[in-house]
Write a protein that holds these residues in place. Sequence first.
Motif, mmCIF file in Angstrom:
data_model
loop_
_atom_site.group_PDB
_atom_site.id
_atom_site.type_symbol
_atom_site.label_atom_id
_atom_site.label_comp_id
_atom_site.label_asym_id
_atom_site.label_seq_id
_atom_site.Cartn_x
_atom_site.Cartn_y
_atom_site.Cartn_z
ATOM 1 N N THR A 1 0.840 -1.207 0.000
ATOM 2 C CA THR A 1 0.000 0.000 0.000
ATOM 3 C C THR A 1 0.869 1.248 0.000
ATOM 4 O O THR A 1 0.607 2.200 -0.759
ATOM 5 C CB THR A 1 -0.948 -0.008 1.213
ATOM 6 N N ILE A 2 1.902 1.263 0.813
ATOM 7 C CA ILE A 2 2.820 2.412 0.848
ATOM 8 C C ILE A 2 3.512 2.575 -0.511
ATOM 9 O O ILE A 2 3.702 3.707 -0.980
ATOM 10 C CB ILE A 2 3.851 2.241 1.986
ATOM 11 N N ALA A 3 3.833 1.461 -1.163
ATOM 12 C CA ALA A 3 4.452 1.534 -2.501
ATOM 13 C C ALA A 3 3.504 2.195 -3.504
ATOM 14 O O ALA A 3 3.952 2.976 -4.368
ATOM 15 C CB ALA A 3 4.835 0.142 -2.973
ATOM 16 N N VAL A 4 2.200 1.936 -3.372
ATOM 17 C CA VAL A 4 1.217 2.601 -4.244
ATOM 18 C C VAL A 4 1.224 4.112 -3.974
ATOM 19 O O VAL A 4 1.250 4.927 -4.901
ATOM 20 C CB VAL A 4 -0.198 2.017 -4.020
ATOM 21 N N TYR A 5 1.224 4.496 -2.693
ATOM 22 C CA TYR A 5 1.252 5.907 -2.330
ATOM 23 C C TYR A 5 2.506 6.580 -2.892
ATOM 24 O O TYR A 5 2.438 7.653 -3.512
ATOM 25 C CB TYR A 5 1.237 6.066 -0.802
ATOM 26 N N GLU A 6 3.649 5.965 -2.654
ATOM 27 C CA GLU A 6 4.925 6.566 -3.084
ATOM 28 C C GLU A 6 5.004 6.680 -4.599
ATOM 29 O O GLU A 6 5.538 7.660 -5.127
ATOM 30 C CB GLU A 6 6.095 5.748 -2.527
#
Length: 363
Positions: A353-358
């Motif tokens: 999920t954080i990879a999607v945000y970044e």
Amino acid sequence: MKIVQLLPELNEGGVERGTVELSRELVKLGHESIVISAGGKLEEQITKEGGIHITFDVCSKNPLTAPLRIVKLQKILSELKPDILHARSRVPAWLTYLANKKLHIPFVTTVHGFNSVSPYSAIMAKGDRVICVSGAIKAYIQEHYHTEEKKITVIPRGIDLEKFNPQNLDQSFIEDFKKEYHLEERQIVTTVGRITQLKDHQTFIRAIALLKKNDPNIVGLIVGGVREDKQEYFHSLEGLVKELGLEDNIIFTGSQSRVAEIYALSDVVVSSSKKPESFGRSVAEALALNTPVVATSHGGVLDIIVEGENGFFYPVGESEVLTEKILKSKGLKFDGYNYVTYNFSLKNMVEKTIAVYEGLLKR
């Protein structure tokens, strides 16, 4: 990063649990987590774990109040200045999408279920990035909304591997539970979920009747609460139990908080849902405790069970096939905890999920 998640309410359910878990893990990693909802019993948990909760009506479907709520939400978001907006349901997604028209904050949606195909539901495919909780959900939105492949990321719901860990079980609860329901020395087949028609408890009960012919000691545990509007259905299940002579073989335990322990003491877990599950968190939770699962062959569980290794599939409503698969499942040996750790852990969910945000912020 400063992340705002939006969902209708914070009571019980998979969407709510996922939101709370992600908020907690974001805070642990040094991010600022804000949740906007109409409130609920999990609201306190958000703040206890370092997040911020803002109570706002992103729940009501009343179109007459929507314009004012959009203006108010736009004001809230302009003051917060978040890096990411993450909507997890249709009403919050519409309000956020419209409030964000002038703000241009990167916008993520998560499609949690097989929503009805309509312009109303189409909002869930309008995120700058769209997270799907299973391959089945991804195929569904691509078929109906032609969502671009590059916008979609499949991120299964994360399993709490502290709670669903064979090493962390409350053995005294297991012993007491077995004594309370007279489960010692019995073969235990369990189904977990609220008592509703969609869970198809009739097929489960009929399968226990067939299993009883060869094993009078078999017991079917039905674990789940009964809402007021489902009392008539519940009484019909009690009638079926009596009709089939299963008074000593079917146990309704009501809602239980120690679900991990109940999965662990079971020989086989059954997921008999008539409607495809978007993911099937309970299936992954049971597997993490090394308990084989037999499930209806549709929806998100197709991503979870490896047939013949940690469980089996059967067609909806086919009690004879379910019986056969339960018998086959009893002999399965597998390392479910490591399998779930590798594929469906909370850590994996958070990282992806954080990879999607970044990725959105880099763009």
